[in-house]
Scaffold this motif. Structure first.
Motif, PDB file in Angstrom:
ATOM      1  N   GLY A  60       0.799  -1.220   0.000  1.00  0.00           N
ATOM      2  CA  GLY A  60       0.000   0.000   0.000  1.00  0.00           C
ATOM      3  C   GLY A  60       0.826   1.261   0.000  1.00  0.00           C
ATOM      4  N   LEU A  61       2.047   1.196  -0.580  1.00  0.00           N
ATOM      5  CA  LEU A  61       2.930   2.356  -0.651  1.00  0.00           C
ATOM      6  C   LEU A  61       2.982   2.891  -2.070  1.00  0.00           C
ATOM      7  CD1 LEU A  61       5.913   0.933   1.456  1.00  0.00           C
ATOM      8  CD2 LEU A  61       4.159   2.527   2.233  1.00  0.00           C
ATOM      9  N   SER A  62       3.469   4.117  -2.202  1.00  0.00           N
ATOM     10  CA  SER A  62       3.629   4.695  -3.532  1.00  0.00           C
ATOM     11  C   SER A  62       4.890   4.142  -4.183  1.00  0.00           C
ATOM     12  CB  SER A  62       3.728   6.218  -3.440  1.00  0.00           C
ATOM     13  OG  SER A  62       4.902   6.602  -2.751  1.00  0.00           O
ATOM     14  N   GLU A  63       4.905   4.125  -5.522  1.00  0.00           N
ATOM     15  CA  GLU A  63       6.084   3.633  -6.235  1.00  0.00           C
ATOM     16  C   GLU A  63       7.297   4.499  -5.934  1.00  0.00           C
ATOM     17  OE1 GLU A  63       7.606   2.635 -10.805  1.00  0.00           O
ATOM     18  OE2 GLU A  63       5.547   3.322 -10.437  1.00  0.00           O
ATOM     19  N   ARG A  64       7.077   5.797  -5.837  1.00  0.00           N
ATOM     20  CA  ARG A  64       8.181   6.703  -5.523  1.00  0.00           C
ATOM     21  C   ARG A  64       8.776   6.399  -4.157  1.00  0.00           C
ATOM     22  NH1 ARG A  64       7.749  13.339  -5.542  1.00  0.00           N
ATOM     23  NH2 ARG A  64       9.940  13.764  -5.043  1.00  0.00           N
ATOM     24  N   GLY A  65       7.908   6.097  -3.189  1.00  0.00           N
ATOM     25  CA  GLY A  65       8.390   5.772  -1.852  1.00  0.00           C
ATOM     26  C   GLY A  65       9.184   4.481  -1.824  1.00  0.00           C
ATOM     27  N   VAL A  66       8.727   3.460  -2.579  1.00  0.00           N
ATOM     28  CA  VAL A  66       9.426   2.177  -2.612  1.00  0.00           C
ATOM     29  C   VAL A  66      10.787   2.322  -3.277  1.00  0.00           C
ATOM     30  CG1 VAL A  66       9.393  -0.143  -3.616  1.00  0.00           C
ATOM     31  CG2 VAL A  66       7.343   0.770  -2.531  1.00  0.00           C
ATOM     32  N   ARG A  67      10.840   3.039  -4.403  1.00  0.00           N
ATOM     33  CA  ARG A  67      12.124   3.207  -5.101  1.00  0.00           C
ATOM     34  C   ARG A  67      13.088   4.050  -4.252  1.00  0.00           C
ATOM     35  NH1 ARG A  67      11.866   0.958  -9.943  1.00  0.00           N
ATOM     36  NH2 ARG A  67       9.870   0.781 -11.026  1.00  0.00           N
ATOM     37  N   GLY A  68      12.551   5.022  -3.529  1.00  0.00           N
ATOM     38  CA  GLY A  68      13.389   5.794  -2.621  1.00  0.00           C
ATOM     39  C   GLY A  68      13.946   4.920  -1.497  1.00  0.00           C
ATOM     40  N   ALA A  69      13.123   3.956  -1.044  1.00  0.00           N
ATOM     41  CA  ALA A  69      13.569   3.029  -0.004  1.00  0.00           C
ATOM     42  C   ALA A  69      14.704   2.150  -0.510  1.00  0.00           C
ATOM     43  CB  ALA A  69      12.393   2.162   0.465  1.00  0.00           C
ATOM     44  N   PHE A  70      14.621   1.716  -1.783  1.00  0.00           N
ATOM     45  CA  PHE A  70      15.706   0.923  -2.374  1.00  0.00           C
ATOM     46  C   PHE A  70      17.031   1.690  -2.287  1.00  0.00           C
ATOM     47  CE2 PHE A  70      12.663  -1.375  -5.528  1.00  0.00           C
ATOM     48  CZ  PHE A  70      12.196  -2.157  -4.482  1.00  0.00           C
ATOM     49  N   LYS A  71      16.997   2.961  -2.689  1.00  0.00           N
ATOM     50  CA  LYS A  71      18.216   3.778  -2.689  1.00  0.00           C
ATOM     51  C   LYS A  71      18.751   3.970  -1.273  1.00  0.00           C
ATOM     52  CE  LYS A  71      17.034   6.370  -6.890  1.00  0.00           C
ATOM     53  NZ  LYS A  71      16.771   7.719  -7.455  1.00  0.00           N
ATOM     54  N   GLU A  72      17.834   4.218  -0.327  1.00  0.00           N
ATOM     55  CA  GLU A  72      18.265   4.438   1.054  1.00  0.00           C
ATOM     56  C   GLU A  72      18.907   3.190   1.641  1.00  0.00           C
ATOM     57  OE1 GLU A  72      16.372   5.552   5.444  1.00  0.00           O
ATOM     58  OE2 GLU A  72      15.167   5.773   3.624  1.00  0.00           O
ATOM     59  N   LEU A  73      18.292   2.027   1.410  1.00  0.00           N
ATOM     60  CA  LEU A  73      18.825   0.778   1.953  1.00  0.00           C
ATOM     61  C   LEU A  73      20.191   0.454   1.356  1.00  0.00           C
ATOM     62  CD1 LEU A  73      15.554  -1.353   1.936  1.00  0.00           C
ATOM     63  CD2 LEU A  73      16.774  -0.524   3.952  1.00  0.00           C
ATOM     64  N   GLU A  74      20.349   0.749   0.068  1.00  0.00           N
ATOM     65  CA  GLU A  74      21.639   0.487  -0.574  1.00  0.00           C
ATOM     66  C   GLU A  74      22.708   1.449  -0.062  1.00  0.00           C
ATOM     67  OE1 GLU A  74      23.231  -0.695  -5.012  1.00  0.00           O
ATOM     68  OE2 GLU A  74      21.598   0.768  -4.852  1.00  0.00           O
ATOM     69  N   SER A  75      22.351   2.717   0.085  1.00  0.00           N
ATOM     70  CA  SER A  75      23.330   3.707   0.549  1.00  0.00           C
ATOM     71  C   SER A  75      23.742   3.474   1.997  1.00  0.00           C
ATOM     72  CB  SER A  75      22.767   5.123   0.388  1.00  0.00           C
ATOM     73  OG  SER A  75      21.685   5.337   1.268  1.00  0.00           O
ATOM     74  N   ARG A  76      22.840   2.903   2.807  1.00  0.00           N
ATOM     75  CA  ARG A  76      23.160   2.625   4.209  1.00  0.00           C
ATOM     76  C   ARG A  76      23.922   1.310   4.378  1.00  0.00           C
ATOM     77  NH1 ARG A  76      20.090   5.224   8.159  1.00  0.00           N
ATOM     78  NH2 ARG A  76      21.424   4.076   9.616  1.00  0.00           N
TER      79      ARG A  76
END
Length: 235
Positions: A60-76
């Motif tokens: 139930g999340l937005s696509e923008r939010g999910v793709r942003g989460a991918f970037k954050e998890l990779e950067s961390r």
């Protein structure tokens, strides 16, 4: 993508606990996406390649939010992502706690040798957070900081000055991560902690953020809605 045995249930639990305690905290969306990726990992092959669209529909999340989460998890440093062009989706290698520690040690060695790390800053502790660099804050400074924070929050709660005109409508200049960090501070003061914020449905949290960002509600009203949603979830 590097091949290795899939994480077992105990390793997955350790990963979730590790990232729940890291500072700065992962955004709520990134933490939820990480838990979903752990759940979607194939228990036999270790393969994990759900599409962003599929995760949006499941969570139930937005696509923008999910793709942003991918970037954050990779950067961390939580995972490694590889885009597979033929399948038009990502493959994920989620690091165990032991692998995260190994990555940190390798990064430190490369930094000492003056070599490029080749990775994002994977949770390497900043020098300013070392114990030897920390000094006891004077009581007067603590009181002054509290006053400034309270004043800033009061101004933000009433905040028409934080609105800018975009496309004919007033929008606050704030992203989801910053809104979440402010919300966490309030929940911690109330004694609910970050865990309390995680109890709120993802859709409700994003809806509240959008109402605040679009200038429909003040920060105080938005936080009130989140607190009510948390209390309702406990009833």
């Amino acid at each position: 993508m590097t091949k290795r045995s899939p994480l077992d249930l105990l390793q997955k639990w350790h990963v979730s606990q590790y990232w729940a305690r890291q500072q700065p905290l992962l955004t709520r969306t990134a933490f939820l996406v990480l838990l979903r990726l752990l759940d979607r990992q194939n228990t036999k092959t270790g393969r994990c390649d759900p599409s962003a669209i599929g995760l949006c529909e499941e969570m139930g999340l937005s696509e923008r939010g999910v793709r942003g989460a991918f970037k954050e998890l990779e950067s961390r440093g939580a995972l490694k992502r590889r885009h597979v062009a033929k399948r038009a989706r990502n493959q994920f290698l989620i690091f165990s706690v032991d692998e995260i520690a190994q990555n940190q040690r390798l990064t430190k060695l490369k930094l000492r040798a003056g070599a490029r790390t080749g990775v994002q800053p994977v949770a390497v502790p900043a020098a300013v957070n070392c114990r030897i660099n920390l000094k006891r804050t004077a009581p007067e400074q603590i009181k002054e900081t509290i006053k400034k924070n309270d004043k800033a929050e009061n101004m933000e709660a009433t905040g028409p000055t934080s609105l800018v005109g975009i496309g004919g409508r007033a929008v606050r200049q704030i992203d989801l991560g910053e809104f979440e960090r402010r919300a966490v501070k309030v929940f911690e003061r109330k004694g609910y902690g970050y865990e309390g914020l995680l109890m709120i449905p993802a859709g409700k949290f994003e809806q509240t953020f959008e109402s605040y960002r679009d200038g429909i509600k003040s920060f105080g009203q938005s936080i009130g809605d989140l607190l009510d949603a948390y209390i309702l979830s406990q009833g």
